[in-house]
Design an enzyme around this catalytic site. Structure first.
Site, short mmCIF file in Angstrom:
data_model
loop_
_atom_site.label_atom_id
_atom_site.label_comp_id
_atom_site.label_asym_id
_atom_site.label_seq_id
_atom_site.Cartn_x
_atom_site.Cartn_y
_atom_site.Cartn_z
N ALA A 33 0.63 -1.11 0.26
CA ALA A 33 -0.35 -0.60 0.51
C ALA A 33 0.96 1.03 0.19
O ALA A 33 0.65 2.13 -0.63
CB ALA A 33 -0.97 -0.52 1.35
N SER A 53 -7.07 1.98 9.06
CA SER A 53 -6.50 0.29 9.80
C SER A 53 -7.41 -0.36 10.68
O SER A 53 -8.01 0.67 11.22
CB SER A 53 -5.25 0.39 9.92
N ARG A 54 -7.29 -1.31 11.05
CA ARG A 54 -7.58 -1.24 12.35
C ARG A 54 -7.00 -1.01 13.69
O ARG A 54 -7.59 -0.92 14.84
CB ARG A 54 -7.76 -3.30 12.98
N TYR A 75 -11.49 -0.21 9.13
CA TYR A 75 -12.16 -0.32 7.47
C TYR A 75 -14.11 -0.15 7.84
O TYR A 75 -13.95 0.54 6.41
CB TYR A 75 -11.85 -1.65 7.64
N HIS A 96 -9.42 -10.50 2.40
CA HIS A 96 -9.70 -10.07 1.02
C HIS A 96 -11.77 -10.34 0.40
O HIS A 96 -12.11 -9.19 0.25
CB HIS A 96 -9.45 -10.13 -1.33
N LYS A 114 -3.37 -8.59 -6.14
CA LYS A 114 -4.32 -9.84 -6.39
C LYS A 114 -4.04 -10.97 -5.35
O LYS A 114 -2.55 -10.88 -4.56
CB LYS A 114 -2.95 -9.98 -8.05
N ASP A 195 0.45 -16.26 -3.51
CA ASP A 195 1.47 -15.18 -4.09
C ASP A 195 2.60 -15.05 -5.23
O ASP A 195 1.97 -14.11 -5.94
CB ASP A 195 2.17 -14.66 -2.43
#
Length: 347
Positions: A33, A53-54, A75, A96, A114, A195
């Site tokens: 990010a 963010s949390r 969020y 996701h 992705k 990944d």
């Protein structure tokens, strides 16, 4: 054929700075990010206006470090921000599905890192929700939007390589084994295929479409995730893709597309801004193109953000260069490969 190969087509992508400006919210302020935000601010008119963010402290630190106007400690607050047009979902892919559905329910357009989800079925749920809500959704397969990819796309459209026969791609890196970390933990959808490997499977899909046959071999880590995998994909027309991915060793990150008349070999890394070579069927070099645009490495993510902004401005709900159905098919290929390997699945 020789003259056509020696004069490569120019990339058709306009300057990322010319795309309509959207206001972005970053959901999950981690390393990718940070690079995404910096790429947008350096190379486009897009602006990240909020980070969520949390952890309120983590969101605030990200905002301060990357020139983001404000931060949110949840969020839910991020996706509810009325000044956010599109949400970039950069949490681990195990999250996701939840976060995409959260943003869609808030009426936001989404760009999802992705792979889009952990499984093809999860990805289908995201696609269905986005279509029902009428929002734009796109997987962040940034390779599809690079200038070099458009050169290759044009060569494929012109059938300049002849009949496609063999496609290859590799992407591996040495990652020390830490069973609780994201890449090694099955609860976080760890493993090489979900990944690094998604780039190679997407490359094969770009060249050949969804495979008609899948053969996978590899090894598993003590945690049960795939640590290394080789895939042989076959098309209905008899072409083959040979793919490899690994968390145990760095590999060249090269990709090729070979046909009866010519072949393309990328420079390294194939998944980022680099270059390409085109060889005639007799093995002689016809052309070598090097990326001249000065957006190296992850700065190339500016292209996908600019593409999304243009598509939204055109009233689209998905990318014509990387349709949602293709992102689902890529995950279906990975699903089957992981099944053959016996990789631990946590959904």
């Amino acid at each position: 054929m020789t003259d056509a190969l020696a004069t490569l087509p120019a990339p058709r992508h306009p300057d990322p700075a010319d795309a309509p400006a959207l206001r972005w919210g970053v959901l999950g302020p981690g390393g990718i990010a940070a690079d995404f935000t910096d790429a947008l601010h350096r190379h486009t008119g897009q602006r990240v206006v909020a980070a969520g963010s949390r952890s309120a402290e983590r969101a605030a630190a990200f905002a301060a470090a990357h020139g983001v106007e404000r931060s949110h400690g949840s969020y839910e607050a991020l996706v509810s921000d009325p000044d956010v047009d599109v949400v970039y979902i950069a949490t681990p892919h195990s999250e996701h599905l939840e976060h995409a559905l959260l943003a869609i329910a808030a009426g936001k357009h989404i760009l999802i890192e992705k792979p889009m989800a952990v499984t093809a079925e999860q990805a289908r749920r995201i696609v269905a929700a986005a279509r029902e809500a009428g929002v734009f959704a796109m997987e962040a397969m940034w390779t599809r939007y690079l200038p070099q990819t458009d050169i290759i796309r044009q060569l494929l459209e012109r059938e300049a390589l002849g009949e496609l026969r063999v496609v290859t791609a590799d992407f591996g890196g040495h990652v020390p084994y830490q069973p609780e970390s994201r890449l090694w933990n099955p609860a976080l959808a760890g493993g090489a295929l979900l990944d690094l490997g998604v780039y190679t499977v997407s490359w094969a899909s770009f060249a050949l479409g969804a495979p008609a046959g899948i053969i996978a071999a590899g090894t598993l880590a003590p945690s049960g995730v795939d640590e290394q995998a080789a895939l042989l994909l076959s098309s209905a027309g008899g072409a083959q893709a040979l793919l490899s991915t690994s968390l145990l060793a760095g590999t060249p990150s090269l990709a090729t597309i070979s046909g009866s008349a010519a072949r393309i070999e990328t420079d390294s890394p194939f998944w980022g801004p680099s270059g390409l070579r085109v060889f005639r069927s007799d093995g002689t070099l016809a052309a070598h193109w090097r990326d001249p645009y000065g957006r190296p490495h992850r700065d190339g993510m500016a292209y996908e953000a600019a593409a999304l902004a243009r598509y939204v401005g055109e009233g689209r709900t998905e990318s014509p260069l990387h349709p949602l159905a293709e992102a689902v098919d890529t995950l279906a290929t990975i699903d089957e490969a992981r099944r053959q390997l016996g990789a631990t699945r946590v959904e």
